[in-house]
Design an enzyme around this catalytic site. Sequence first.
Site, PDB file in Angstrom:
ATOM      1  N   GLY A  31       0.806  -1.218   0.000  1.00  0.00           N
ATOM      2  CA  GLY A  31       0.000   0.000   0.000  1.00  0.00           C
ATOM      3  C   GLY A  31       0.837   1.265   0.000  1.00  0.00           C
ATOM      4  N   HIS A  37       4.313   1.492  -8.049  1.00  0.00           N
ATOM      5  CA  HIS A  37       3.332   0.404  -7.930  1.00  0.00           C
ATOM      6  C   HIS A  37       2.404   0.393  -9.154  1.00  0.00           C
ATOM      7  CE1 HIS A  37       3.989   1.327  -3.480  1.00  0.00           C
ATOM      8  NE2 HIS A  37       4.294   0.046  -3.546  1.00  0.00           N
ATOM      9  N   GLN A  61       7.790  -9.448   7.847  1.00  0.00           N
ATOM     10  CA  GLN A  61       8.995  -9.053   7.106  1.00  0.00           C
ATOM     11  C   GLN A  61       9.663  -7.808   7.687  1.00  0.00           C
ATOM     12  OE1 GLN A  61       6.613  -8.374   3.428  1.00  0.00           O
ATOM     13  NE2 GLN A  61       8.066  -6.725   3.046  1.00  0.00           N
ATOM     14  N   GLN A 153      14.957  -8.997  -3.614  1.00  0.00           N
ATOM     15  CA  GLN A 153      13.659  -9.643  -3.356  1.00  0.00           C
ATOM     16  C   GLN A 153      13.231 -10.515  -4.541  1.00  0.00           C
ATOM     17  OE1 GLN A 153      10.127  -7.815  -1.264  1.00  0.00           O
ATOM     18  NE2 GLN A 153       9.532  -7.359  -3.350  1.00  0.00           N
ATOM     19  N   SER A 185       9.379   5.403  -3.575  1.00  0.00           N
ATOM     20  CA  SER A 185       9.246   4.469  -2.463  1.00  0.00           C
ATOM     21  C   SER A 185       8.194   5.010  -1.511  1.00  0.00           C
ATOM     22  CB  SER A 185      10.585   4.344  -1.718  1.00  0.00           C
ATOM     23  OG  SER A 185      10.383   3.762  -0.445  1.00  0.00           O
ATOM     24  N   SER A 186       7.406   4.117  -0.935  1.00  0.00           N
ATOM     25  CA  SER A 186       6.398   4.561   0.042  1.00  0.00           C
ATOM     26  C   SER A 186       7.075   5.277   1.207  1.00  0.00           C
ATOM     27  CB  SER A 186       5.612   3.360   0.570  1.00  0.00           C
ATOM     28  OG  SER A 186       5.024   2.663  -0.503  1.00  0.00           O
TER      29      SER A 186
HETATM   30  P1  AMP Z   1       6.030  -2.505  -1.613  1.00  0.00           P
HETATM   31  O1  AMP Z   1       4.653  -1.938  -1.474  1.00  0.00           O
HETATM   32  O2  AMP Z   1       7.116  -1.574  -1.218  1.00  0.00           O
HETATM   33  O3  AMP Z   1       6.149  -3.868  -0.980  1.00  0.00           O
HETATM   34  O4  AMP Z   1       6.248  -2.731  -3.166  1.00  0.00           O
HETATM   35  C1  AMP Z   1       5.356  -3.522  -3.922  1.00  0.00           C
HETATM   36  C2  AMP Z   1       5.966  -3.780  -5.278  1.00  0.00           C
HETATM   37  O5  AMP Z   1       6.188  -2.544  -5.936  1.00  0.00           O
HETATM   38  C3  AMP Z   1       7.328  -4.487  -5.185  1.00  0.00           C
HETATM   39  O6  AMP Z   1       7.403  -5.464  -6.211  1.00  0.00           O
HETATM   40  C4  AMP Z   1       8.291  -3.364  -5.413  1.00  0.00           C
HETATM   41  O7  AMP Z   1       9.522  -3.782  -5.963  1.00  0.00           O
HETATM   42  C5  AMP Z   1       7.525  -2.505  -6.407  1.00  0.00           C
HETATM   43  N1  AMP Z   1       8.049  -1.132  -6.399  1.00  0.00           N
HETATM   44  C6  AMP Z   1       8.202  -0.324  -5.315  1.00  0.00           C
HETATM   45  N2  AMP Z   1       8.774   0.849  -5.681  1.00  0.00           N
HETATM   46  C7  AMP Z   1       8.993   0.767  -7.024  1.00  0.00           C
HETATM   47  C8  AMP Z   1       9.571   1.637  -7.991  1.00  0.00           C
HETATM   48  N3  AMP Z   1      10.049   2.842  -7.657  1.00  0.00           N
HETATM   49  N4  AMP Z   1       9.631   1.220  -9.274  1.00  0.00           N
HETATM   50  C9  AMP Z   1       9.162  -0.010  -9.625  1.00  0.00           C
HETATM   51  N5  AMP Z   1       8.616  -0.874  -8.755  1.00  0.00           N
HETATM   52  C10 AMP Z   1       8.526  -0.499  -7.473  1.00  0.00           C
END
Ligand code: AMP
Length: 280
Positions: A31, A37, A61, A153, A185-186
């Site tokens: 989220g 995303h 995690q 990951q 990034s979140s």
């Molecule tokens: P997360 O919500 O941080 O667990 O991310 C969910 C998915 O989104 C994961 O597969 C991340 O690698 C991908 N993701 C997060 N940030 C980015 C980004 N800046 N560019 C591409 N994919 C992303």
Amino acid sequence: MKVVRTAAELNEEVAKQRRTGQTIGFVPTMGALHVGHISLVNKCLNDGCYTICSIFVNPTQFNDKNDLKNYPRMPEKDLALLEERGVHLVFMPSVEEIYPEPDARIFDFGSIDKVMEGAKRPGHFNGVAQIVSKLFAIADPDKAYFGEKDFQQIAIINAMVKQLEFKVEIVRCPIVRNPDGLALSSRNMLLNEQQRKSAPTIYRALSDAKQLGTSTSIEEVKERVIAQVNANSELKVEYFDVVDADSLQSLSSWEESNNIFGCIAVQVGAIRLIDNIRLK
Ligand code: AMP
């Protein structure tokens, strides 16, 4: 857009879609959605999949309790974004739904989780494998989409898929960046103004490393990247490693592999950011 909160509902909906011949595409997230995303969601939709997105902040995690507590949560905004994109179904389970009892499984990924994030965040990838394997078991996707932002990951997910014999295809998606280079990034929204201004230095240092090319030794590239980032008083490099893209093991010479990435983790105040770049 359907929103379901239980595994049974998700399972039933997937079975229904499968009967109509749909390819099931799955985008797992925690989220606080951003354009990174959404790029995964777009790829899934463009591939013609019945697109499922999960939103679940997975406690197993997080090796740092404060990181879990402070992790941004904005479900209403996330749902609006996904609806606008045309996602078919969102799975938003509670912690109790996913872990009615504690998950005691311990995965063995050999050397790939002993380095970088695995070394610095004990138990992190075990938690990732626990949640993603549970989600795959429930959603039973044909394809699942992951971002290269979390480089290590993807290697862990591939290993987990092999070990547990899931029939899912893992689709890698490129990193989406802000115009100033900072990888989306979140956690970026937790940075204060000064930290946010400093953070693009991380990608600048990675890009400069790429510019140096393979005529500069790996040792010198590492020294330069670390010095460039640490020169900003808001930033502190936790590690910068130059690794083989498949084994993720540290390299000392450019001749050792034809697919080499530089991976970095940086502490910005209380926030930890990661990024990577292909160097060869
Ligand atoms: P997360 O919500 O941080 O667990 O991310 C969910 C998915 O989104 C994961 O597969 C991340 O690698 C991908 N993701 C997060 N940030 C980015 C980004 N800046 N560019 C591409 N994919 C992303």
